[in-house]
Write a protein that holds these residues in place. Structure first.
Motif, PDB file in Angstrom:
ATOM      1  N   HIS A 146      35.913  11.559  75.447  1.00  0.00           N
ATOM      2  CA  HIS A 146      36.669  12.156  74.351  1.00  0.00           C
ATOM      3  C   HIS A 146      36.376  13.648  74.293  1.00  0.00           C
ATOM      4  CE1 HIS A 146      37.178   7.990  72.942  1.00  0.00           C
ATOM      5  NE2 HIS A 146      35.904   7.867  73.266  1.00  0.00           N
ATOM      6  N   CYS A 156      38.951  12.079  66.940  1.00  0.00           N
ATOM      7  CA  CYS A 156      39.560  10.961  67.662  1.00  0.00           C
ATOM      8  C   CYS A 156      39.132   9.650  67.004  1.00  0.00           C
ATOM      9  CB  CYS A 156      39.109  10.985  69.122  1.00  0.00           C
ATOM     10  SG  CYS A 156      39.567   9.501  70.016  1.00  0.00           S
ATOM     11  N   GLY A 165      36.808   7.818  69.344  1.00  0.00           N
ATOM     12  CA  GLY A 165      35.549   8.528  69.517  1.00  0.00           C
ATOM     13  C   GLY A 165      34.674   8.455  68.276  1.00  0.00           C
ATOM     14  N   CYS A 225      40.338   9.997  77.245  1.00  0.00           N
ATOM     15  CA  CYS A 225      40.840   9.040  76.260  1.00  0.00           C
ATOM     16  C   CYS A 225      42.297   9.340  75.910  1.00  0.00           C
ATOM     17  CB  CYS A 225      39.945   9.125  75.032  1.00  0.00           C
ATOM     18  SG  CYS A 225      40.684   8.642  73.503  1.00  0.00           S
ATOM     19  N   HIS A 244      43.943   8.831  73.069  1.00  0.00           N
ATOM     20  CA  HIS A 244      44.102   9.497  71.766  1.00  0.00           C
ATOM     21  C   HIS A 244      43.843  10.985  71.907  1.00  0.00           C
ATOM     22  CE1 HIS A 244      44.306   5.628  69.768  1.00  0.00           C
ATOM     23  NE2 HIS A 244      43.207   5.254  70.378  1.00  0.00           N
ATOM     24  N   CYS A 245      42.803  11.324  72.647  1.00  0.00           N
ATOM     25  CA  CYS A 245      42.461  12.742  72.831  1.00  0.00           C
ATOM     26  C   CYS A 245      43.560  13.444  73.628  1.00  0.00           C
ATOM     27  CB  CYS A 245      41.124  12.860  73.558  1.00  0.00           C
ATOM     28  SG  CYS A 245      39.724  12.337  72.556  1.00  0.00           S
TER      29      CYS A 245
END
Ligand SMILES: [Zn+2]
Length: 51
Positions: A18, A23, A26, A44, A46-47
């Protein structure tokens, strides 16, 4: 906010790193499992979406 890469040492966690401190995935890493660096993992999702 963007931060230096970090990852989880927990083997049951996905092999990702991350680089955002907000996040959702994270943030679930407890401090004792949190290590800095990418550990050779991919980024990741999302990141990645956060830019
Ligand atoms: Zn992430």
């Amino acid at each position: 906010m963007k931060v230096n890469p970090y990852h989880s040492t927990n083997p049951t966690d996905p092999d990702v790193y991350h680089d955002h401190d907000d996040c959702p995935s994270g943030q679930q890493i407890p401090w004792q499992n949190k290590r800095s660096g990418t550990n050779g993992y991919r980024r990741c999702e999302h990141c990645r979406n956060k830019g």
